[in-house]
Scaffold this motif. Structure first.
Motif, PDB file in Angstrom:
ATOM      1  N   ALA A 164       0.824  -1.211   0.000  1.00  0.00           N
ATOM      2  CA  ALA A 164       0.000   0.000   0.000  1.00  0.00           C
ATOM      3  C   ALA A 164       0.856   1.258   0.000  1.00  0.00           C
ATOM      4  O   ALA A 164       0.433   2.306  -0.517  1.00  0.00           O
ATOM      5  CB  ALA A 164      -0.929  -0.007   1.212  1.00  0.00           C
ATOM      6  N   PRO A 214      -1.559   6.541  -4.168  1.00  0.00           N
ATOM      7  CA  PRO A 214      -2.854   6.629  -3.463  1.00  0.00           C
ATOM      8  C   PRO A 214      -4.044   6.697  -4.406  1.00  0.00           C
ATOM      9  O   PRO A 214      -5.118   6.194  -4.085  1.00  0.00           O
ATOM     10  CB  PRO A 214      -2.713   7.927  -2.639  1.00  0.00           C
ATOM     11  N   ARG A 247      -5.331   3.143  -5.237  1.00  0.00           N
ATOM     12  CA  ARG A 247      -5.682   2.187  -4.180  1.00  0.00           C
ATOM     13  C   ARG A 247      -7.145   1.786  -4.260  1.00  0.00           C
ATOM     14  O   ARG A 247      -7.495   0.621  -4.063  1.00  0.00           O
ATOM     15  CB  ARG A 247      -5.368   2.795  -2.803  1.00  0.00           C
ATOM     16  N   SER A 262      -7.704  -0.725  -7.099  1.00  0.00           N
ATOM     17  CA  SER A 262      -7.176  -2.039  -6.749  1.00  0.00           C
ATOM     18  C   SER A 262      -8.071  -2.744  -5.732  1.00  0.00           C
ATOM     19  O   SER A 262      -8.352  -3.941  -5.840  1.00  0.00           O
ATOM     20  CB  SER A 262      -5.759  -1.894  -6.196  1.00  0.00           C
TER      21      SER A 262
END
Length: 774
Positions: free
Chosen positions: A423, A428, A431, A434
């Motif tokens: 992570a 960011p 994220r 995903s």
């Protein structure tokens, strides 16, 4: 001896009650503060120091008492944090040959009546006996009811030995009283009543002087019901044994006295203990010692102590810690024959705890086989030219191949195959995409997928990876893991980005311009109100508070002078002292009210577009001293000392209010959590310039420290280790938010049990301008 003045003050130092002698000699009305009363007296020291000494239990002498004789103020601790102060006008030491609290001197012939009233007002059974022969000298009504005897038939007519089932028990109590330096608590014994019945009692006793003789005051609690309950529990053990012996786990239960109350044969078998060794109420220490001496775990294979934070035993492989803790925790230990035991301690509501032992040897062997298979799998894919990854959805374990790490510039020694590290590397902005794809695959919405993710290269550049993933089902037909690959497609993506760069730049510029205009308008609307509120609250509070203090002092001194004038006892020196005090207070009030007026006038001139008043240039050393001075009462009450190491003229262009909140929270965190009750320490604040643009502020205490396993939690909101004593768990979270958001800095923690706690804060010397909210 002259009558003494008596007064009671609450925990905040406010007068609750005073007798006529105290009021006539020293004055005071209910609600008056102790500091104010002392300020009106001719002391040999300043009033604040005298108040602190009284709270600390020290006697304070008056230089010239109101009655013209040398006098003393003698403090004593009352109930609920109250302070009892006795005023004596002849400086004589309190007499030792008295009954309760010197009643003969205070009440004369009525002392005996007062002593009886005190005894009867206490709701627990009390008995006073003479030490030499056990003669009963005083008894209260609860004690008479407990033994079933009239008080008049007992006092002066019976002896303590008549009430012991075994007369030798009184000798044992007296021996414990001597060994305890005149005090003993929790003494269990068996007593008898005149009617022949007996009872179990717990006795707390103190040696003291009563009516001129050595005596013992005993507080008696009837614990017969508890003893009967313990006997009933012991009788039920045979029934419990059959249930526990049917378990495959080893089980041992201990009461709050660390005595064995339940166990099964499996526990003794796993710990290598003889069946006859484990008996009801065998002490925990005896069991732990026998395990350490046995052969099942090897000589000396015993934890010498449990960690102070309630974590795992200090020595790996120990089946029992030498001192159990009240928190639930688990660990593993290995027997000499290779058998692996999973140990678990779980607290019970009554203060006891249960220890269980589970044989997990087969499970650990299977896990080792899985690890070996994984290593073989890793070797097989090293030659692959794509980054391979797999995610075990049942355990949450993530594995990334060495080539995957190599695409991001990391070597095999830098591989950290965890979801948290993954992570950190993914941008960011990707994220959410995903996470959504992972949810869809877990839920079965798709069997495979393909999309592009962006990761941060070790050099700081962005790497675009084409991610492919498929579902892998286990033997039970359920999803077992997700496996996929990553291919570096950065060159292709960069080519596409260059094709659209011009249009995107133009659109972005237009969008940024519109957002900046909207934010500027909103900022201008709120600037005036924010600046006014912050400025008034911060700047005017001090002069107004000082003026109010001066007015309160003048009002108090005026009340005293008026009282003396009306009573005809006003003296010229007192009136002259009043005039001097009134003049000084008036000057102080005029100066501060004038300062407040200037501040108010300046606030009228604040422009609507001016930056927030909370930001200003200030001297860091002076401001640290101001903050610590405001906390002086709390620091002094905790008996800590403070050391400050900060160069002069270290100017900061930033937010002093935010820095004050950070330093205040750190100091209060040390006072509340950093030290054991009664422990005193040193609080250190060190500040220095780091280069031309940063400031480093280090706050440290020498308290009990923070365990390493809690370092990652201390800045979380609502995390506290003192929930039952008022801790909210927000102090350090506020510190972290202010340090990283308001001060635009960073904060680090360094601590370990037994060597204190250190917080290191770094922030810009000139705070960056705050950006308008998006």
């Amino acid at each position: 001896m002259a009558a003494a003045g008596l007064a009671r003050f609450d925990g905040n130092g406010r007068l609750i009650w005073a007798n006529a002698v105290f009021r006539a000699s020293l004055g005071g009305c209910p609600g008056d503060s102790l500091d104010a009363l002392l300020a009106a007296l001719p002391l040999r020291e300043d009033a604040a120091a005298a108040a602190d000494r009284l709270r600390a239990g020290e006697t304070v002498a008056l230089a010239v008492p109101p009655d013209g004789r040398r006098g003393l103020l003698i403090p004593a601790e009352g109930e609920g944090g109250e302070l009892v102060v006795t005023y004596t006008g002849d400086a004589g030491a309190p007499q030792k040959e008295t009954g309760f609290i010197g009643l003969e001197d205070l009440l004369g012939e009525r002392a005996g009546e007062a002593e009886r009233a005190i005894m009867q007002a206490i709701a627990v059974p009390l008995v006073v006996t003479r030490l030499s022969d056990g003669l009963v000298m005083a008894v209260n009504q609860p004690a008479g009811q407990l033994f079933g005897v009239p008080l008049d038939d007992v006092v002066g007519r019976s002896f303590a030995k008549d009430y012991y089932t075994d007369p030798a028990e009184r000798a044992r109590l007296l021996a414990a009283l001597r060994d305890g330096a005149g005090g003993v608590d929790g003494f269990e014994t068996r007593l008898c009543r005149p009617d022949g019945s007996d009872l179990w009692a717990m006795v707390s006793a103190r040696r003291f002087r009563f009516r001129g003789e050595d005596a013992m005051l005993a507080c008696i609690s009837d614990i017969s019901a508890r003893k009967r309950t313990e006997q009933a529990l012991e009788a039920q053990w045979d029934q419990t044994r059959a249930v526990l012996n049917g378990l495959g786990q080893g089980v041992m239960a201990f009461d709050r006295g660390l005595r064995l109350v339940a166990w099964n044969g499996r526990a003794g078998e796993l710990l290598g203990l003889e069946p006859e060794f484990l008996t009801y109420h065998t002490s925990y220490g005896a069991i732990a010692g026998r395990v350490g001496e046995g052969l099942a775990f090897g000589p000396g294979d015993m934890c010498s102590d449990a960690s102070s934070d309630g974590g795992p035993p200090a020595a790996p492989g120990a089946p029992l810690p030498a001192r159990p803790t009240p928190d639930e925790r688990s660990w593993e230990c290995t027997r000499s024959d290779g058998q692996v035991l999973e140990c678990l301690i779980r607290p019970l509501p009554d203060g006891g705890f249960v220890v269980t032992y589970t044989d997990v040897t087969e499970r650990r062997n299977a896990e080792r086989e899985v690890i070996a298979s994984r290593e073989l799998f890793e070797l097989a894919i090293r030659a692959a030219r794509e980054g391979i990854w797999q995610w075990d959805v049942r355990t949450g374990e993530l594995w990334l191949s060495p080539y995957w790490w190599g695409m991001l510039g990391y070597g095999e020694d830098e591989m950290v195959n965890t979801a948290a590290r993954w992570a950190e590397l993914i941008l960011p902005e990707d994220r959410a995409l995903s996470a959504q794809m992972a949810r869809d695959m877990i839920n079965g919405a798709m069997g495979e997928c393909q999309f592009i993710l962006r990761f941060r290269h070790k050099r700081g550049t962005v790497v675009h990876m084409l991610s492919r993933a498929i579902r892998v089902l286990g033997p039970d037909g359920e999803l077992f893991r997700i496996v996929g690959s990553h291919t570096d497609v950065s060159d292709r993506v960069h080519a596409e980005e260059r094709a659209h760069a011009a249009r995107e730049d133009a659109e972005r510029a237009l969008r940024d311009l519109k957002e900046a205009q909207a934010h500027l308008i909103q900022s201008e609307k709120m600037a005036a109100l924010g600046s006014l509120v912050a400025g008034v609250a911060h700047e005017i509070n001090t002069p107004i508070g000082i003026a109010l203090t001066g007015a309160s002092l003048v009002a108090e001194r005026t009340r005293v002078i008026r009282r003396d004038f009306e009573a005809g006892t006003l003296r010229r020196p007192d009136f002259a002292d009043f005039l001097e005090t009134a003049g000084e207070a008036a000057q102080l009030m005029l100066l501060n009210i004038d300062r407040a007026a200037q501040l108010i006038q300046s606030f009228k001139q604040i422009a609507v577009d001016q930056a927030s008043e909370e930001r200003r240039v200030f001297d860091l050393r002076d401001y640290i001293d101001e903050v610590l001075r405001s906390l002086g009462v709390r620091i002094k009450r905790a008996a800590h000392s403070v050391e400050v190491d900060c160069p002069a003229d270290l100017l900061i262009d930033g937010y002093p209010g935010a820095l004050s909140q950070v330093l205040t929270n750190l100091v209060m965190n040390s006072i509340i959590h950093g030290y054991a009750p009664g422990q005193h320490g040193v609080l250190r604040v060190t500040a220095r310039a780091v280069g031309a643009n940063e400031v480093e502020l280090v706050y440290a205490d020498d308290g009990r420290g923070i365990p390493p396993e809690l370092h990652g939690k201390v800045f979380e909101p609502f995390f506290t280790t003192s929930r039952g004593t008022g801790g909210s768990g927000l102090g350090l979270n506020i510190v972290y938010n202010i340090a990283t958001r308001k001060l635009k800095g960073r904060i680090a923690l360094d601590s370990a049990p037994g060597r204190g706690t250190t917080f290191t804060l770094r922030f810009p010397r000139v705070a960056p301008a705050e950006r308008p909210p998006a």
